[in-house]
Design a protein around this motif. Structure first.
Motif, PDB file in Angstrom:
ATOM      1  N   GLY A  67      18.753  52.418  37.129  1.00  0.00           N
ATOM      2  CA  GLY A  67      19.556  51.841  36.238  1.00  0.00           C
ATOM      3  C   GLY A  67      20.152  50.456  37.134  1.00  0.00           C
ATOM      4  O   GLY A  67      19.942  50.153  37.909  1.00  0.00           O
ATOM      5  N   VAL A  68      21.204  49.832  36.078  1.00  0.00           N
ATOM      6  CA  VAL A  68      21.697  48.521  36.600  1.00  0.00           C
ATOM      7  C   VAL A  68      23.308  48.744  36.236  1.00  0.00           C
ATOM      8  O   VAL A  68      23.644  49.164  35.183  1.00  0.00           O
ATOM      9  N   VAL A  69      24.061  48.187  37.060  1.00  0.00           N
ATOM     10  CA  VAL A  69      25.444  47.924  36.886  1.00  0.00           C
ATOM     11  C   VAL A  69      25.745  46.431  36.255  1.00  0.00           C
ATOM     12  O   VAL A  69      25.364  45.751  37.253  1.00  0.00           O
ATOM     13  N   ALA A  70      26.279  46.205  35.168  1.00  0.00           N
ATOM     14  CA  ALA A  70      26.691  44.956  34.642  1.00  0.00           C
ATOM     15  C   ALA A  70      28.062  44.823  34.988  1.00  0.00           C
ATOM     16  O   ALA A  70      28.845  45.333  34.276  1.00  0.00           O
ATOM     17  N   GLN A  71      28.503  43.939  35.905  1.00  0.00           N
ATOM     18  CA  GLN A  71      29.734  43.436  36.046  1.00  0.00           C
ATOM     19  C   GLN A  71      30.325  42.544  35.421  1.00  0.00           C
ATOM     20  O   GLN A  71      29.890  41.400  35.375  1.00  0.00           O
ATOM     21  N   HIS A  72      31.720  42.850  34.992  1.00  0.00           N
ATOM     22  CA  HIS A  72      32.446  41.980  34.416  1.00  0.00           C
ATOM     23  C   HIS A  72      33.482  41.197  35.474  1.00  0.00           C
ATOM     24  O   HIS A  72      34.292  42.035  36.074  1.00  0.00           O
ATOM     25  N   ALA A  73      32.983  40.095  36.053  1.00  0.00           N
ATOM     26  CA  ALA A  73      33.451  39.635  37.568  1.00  0.00           C
ATOM     27  C   ALA A  73      34.800  39.066  37.069  1.00  0.00           C
ATOM     28  O   ALA A  73      34.910  37.705  36.959  1.00  0.00           O
ATOM     29  N   GLN A  74      35.857  39.692  37.624  1.00  0.00           N
ATOM     30  CA  GLN A  74      37.010  39.241  37.229  1.00  0.00           C
ATOM     31  C   GLN A  74      38.308  39.898  38.350  1.00  0.00           C
ATOM     32  O   GLN A  74      38.680  40.955  37.960  1.00  0.00           O
ATOM     33  N   GLU A  75      38.482  39.482  39.209  1.00  0.00           N
ATOM     34  CA  GLU A  75      39.635  40.041  40.184  1.00  0.00           C
ATOM     35  C   GLU A  75      41.224  39.802  39.391  1.00  0.00           C
ATOM     36  O   GLU A  75      41.397  38.935  39.309  1.00  0.00           O
ATOM     37  N   PRO A  76      41.469  41.292  39.176  1.00  0.00           N
ATOM     38  CA  PRO A  76      42.532  41.298  38.570  1.00  0.00           C
ATOM     39  C   PRO A  76      43.960  40.477  38.863  1.00  0.00           C
ATOM     40  O   PRO A  76      44.799  40.202  38.251  1.00  0.00           O
ATOM     41  N   ARG A  77      44.048  40.902  40.107  1.00  0.00           N
ATOM     42  CA  ARG A  77      45.214  40.081  40.828  1.00  0.00           C
ATOM     43  C   ARG A  77      45.183  38.689  40.951  1.00  0.00           C
ATOM     44  O   ARG A  77      46.370  38.247  40.837  1.00  0.00           O
ATOM     45  N   LEU A  78      44.139  38.104  40.829  1.00  0.00           N
ATOM     46  CA  LEU A  78      44.095  36.655  40.617  1.00  0.00           C
ATOM     47  C   LEU A  78      44.293  36.153  39.380  1.00  0.00           C
ATOM     48  O   LEU A  78      44.277  34.986  39.038  1.00  0.00           O
ATOM     49  N   THR A  79      44.105  37.153  38.213  1.00  0.00           N
ATOM     50  CA  THR A  79      44.030  36.366  36.930  1.00  0.00           C
ATOM     51  C   THR A  79      45.494  37.148  36.142  1.00  0.00           C
ATOM     52  O   THR A  79      45.270  36.954  34.823  1.00  0.00           O
ATOM     53  N   GLU A  80      46.535  37.494  36.922  1.00  0.00           N
ATOM     54  CA  GLU A  80      47.665  38.180  36.016  1.00  0.00           C
ATOM     55  C   GLU A  80      48.236  37.112  35.221  1.00  0.00           C
ATOM     56  O   GLU A  80      48.635  36.106  35.942  1.00  0.00           O
ATOM     57  N   GLY A  81      48.537  36.741  34.018  1.00  0.00           N
ATOM     58  CA  GLY A  81      49.225  36.129  33.266  1.00  0.00           C
ATOM     59  C   GLY A  81      48.167  35.011  32.880  1.00  0.00           C
ATOM     60  O   GLY A  81      48.769  34.096  32.467  1.00  0.00           O
ATOM     61  N   ALA A  82      47.019  34.846  33.133  1.00  0.00           N
ATOM     62  CA  ALA A  82      45.989  33.881  32.957  1.00  0.00           C
ATOM     63  C   ALA A  82      45.851  33.882  31.423  1.00  0.00           C
ATOM     64  O   ALA A  82      45.408  34.777  31.009  1.00  0.00           O
ATOM     65  N   GLU A  83      45.770  32.674  30.915  1.00  0.00           N
ATOM     66  CA  GLU A  83      45.312  32.377  29.427  1.00  0.00           C
ATOM     67  C   GLU A  83      44.192  31.444  29.309  1.00  0.00           C
ATOM     68  O   GLU A  83      43.847  31.179  28.239  1.00  0.00           O
ATOM     69  N   MET A  84      43.898  30.863  30.420  1.00  0.00           N
ATOM     70  CA  MET A  84      42.822  29.524  30.413  1.00  0.00           C
ATOM     71  C   MET A  84      42.261  29.434  31.672  1.00  0.00           C
ATOM     72  O   MET A  84      42.824  29.591  32.689  1.00  0.00           O
ATOM     73  N   ASN A  85      41.260  28.233  31.628  1.00  0.00           N
ATOM     74  CA  ASN A  85      40.929  27.871  33.129  1.00  0.00           C
ATOM     75  C   ASN A  85      41.765  27.270  33.903  1.00  0.00           C
ATOM     76  O   ASN A  85      42.521  26.302  33.245  1.00  0.00           O
TER      77      ASN A  85
END
Length: 428
Positions: A172-190
């Motif tokens: 099998g394979v693990v498909a990762q949604h790569a997003q460190e949650p602590r670095l994107t708190e309150g993020a709305e755009m690039n």
């Protein structure tokens, strides 16, 4: 099932050939073919591709049928030339048990517009704390091979390692949604010049890149497969390129919208451009195109993310993230990759059919257009160019970023094992 003769199509963009379908199988490919009683499809000037395979689709059922259902989502897939979609696990209830993935799989079987292969959750409830029933989902009737908490990152390194070790046992394979949650708190755009000027919370590239770097190292350590979902930055490209040079078993996908759109569009404050990961810079877009062309990025995946009108027709901060993409993906790829000379149609077949089928172990899909193979095919009028009109979408949702935009190419026919699901641009 009647015989079908596709006459004069440019197979994978090459020289015109005839393709005879008989009983769900490609019977013959060549010039001057004939077959008594066959239905003839005149395909002069059109490109014939293997049926497209999407490794990243949100069908929303069960639980959010106001956004999409397996029926409407697979109709949208057939309209876009797809014969297989992999359905993400962030449903309600979450697809973290054999029972839920079998429900989605059976719904796909019932409706018949394309094959539906469920993706199982990595962790229970997508909560990132405890591994889901990976083995049971794989052994179920659905035969799950791809696992993802997409929408949420498997941010705990120990959990990610255990998941990689577990799926290794059955390929099998693990498909990762790569997003460190602590670095994107309150993020709305690039995070960049535009976010600073607009005063919107920034989503730094390093939030994606740091997770990808960690996970390719974990995959190398375990000797397992990892797939990177919706890669979006130039830095991520370099990490994946480095990992592949080391022989690490990593694959990656890019969405059509990340190949075309940039964060400059957020200046409109139109929530249709709000997506996860966010639209990035022109530099990132160019790096993604080059990486798809040279094979660093393996495939195109839509991340088809339907939402009801009320979830997008609101102020930016409150709007849901995501865009529909199944019905426009091939057109965007033609615009960004084929018409720019970065890929030929054989390359499109590789990135949108052959390789996604290989990564997801989609039996009978992503096969060559040759005698003896299943007749999963897509016919494209590449000379067409016209505006996108979401009112004509088969999807239940209309949250497309391309409304009114002129795009090239139009899928005219789709066949699933010889059965027409789309004829002259209309669903059967």
């Amino acid at each position: 099932m009647s015989k079908i003769l596709i006459r004069g199509a440019k197979v994978l963009g090459g020289e015109p050939q005839d393709v005879l379908i008989d009983g769900g199988t490609i019977a013959e490919v060549g010039s001057g073919l004939s077959a008594e009683g066959a239905e003839v499809v005149e395909a002069e000037g059109k490109v014939l591709l293997p049926g497209l395979v999407d490794l990243h689709t949100h069908l929303r059922e069960p639980g959010r049928e106001d956004s999409e259902t397996v029926l409407t989502g697979t109709r949208a897939a057939a309209s876009g030339g797809y014969t297989t979609v992999f359905a993400m696990a962030n449903t309600f209830p979450v697809a973290d048990t054999a029972g839920v993935v079998e429900q989605v799989w059976r719904l796909g079987k019932e409706h018949g517009y394309c094959d539906v292969q469920p993706i199982g959750a990595v962790t229970v409830g997508l909560e990132g704390r405890k591994l889901a029933e990976l083995g049971a989902m794989h052994e179920s009737a659905a035969g799950v091979t791809v696992f993802s908490d997409d929408g949420k990152c498997v941010h705990d390194a120990v959990i990610m390692r255990r998941a990689l070790e577990y799926v290794k046992a059955f390929g099998g394979v693990v498909a990762q949604h790569a997003q460190e949650p602590r670095l994107t708190e309150g993020a709305e755009m690039n995070e960049g010049v535009v976010s600073a000027e607009l005063g919107l919370g920034g989503w730094p590239a390093v939030a994606e890149e740091s997770i990808i770097a960690r996970d390719v190292l974990l995959a190398d350590h375990v000797g397992s497969r990892v797939h990177i979902c919706h890669l979006s930055t130039a830095g991520s490209v370099e990490i994946v390129r480095w990992a592949k040079s080391r022989g690490i078993d990593v694959t990656a996908e890019v969405t059509p919208h990340h190949l075309l759109l940039t964060d400059e569009l957020v200046r409109t404050y139109n929530p249709v451009f709000k997506v996860n990961p966010p639209l990035r810079t022109e530099r990132d877009v160019m790096a993604l195109r080059e990486a798809l062309a040279d094979g660093t990025i393996d495939i195109v995946a839509t991340d088809h993310a339907p939402h009801p009108h009320e979830d997008k027709d609101c102020e930016w901060a409150a709007a849901a993230m995501g865009m529909v993409g199944l019905e426009t993906a091939l057109s965007v790829v033609q615009e960004t990759m084929v018409d720019t000379g970065l890929l030929d149609w054989a390359g499109v077949a590789d990135r949108m059919s052959f390789k996604p089928a290989q990564i997801g172990r989609a039996t009978g899909q992503g096969r060559p257009v040759s005698a003896g193979e299943p007749a999963n095919l897509t016919l494209v009028d590449t000379a067409y160019r016209g505006p996108v009109d979401p009112a004509g979408f088969a999807s239940r949702s209309r949250n497309t970023p391309y409304e009114g935009r002129e795009l090239p190419g139009r899928v005219t026919h789709t066949w699933l094992r010889g059965k027409a699901t789309l004829v002259d641009g209309k669903l059967t």
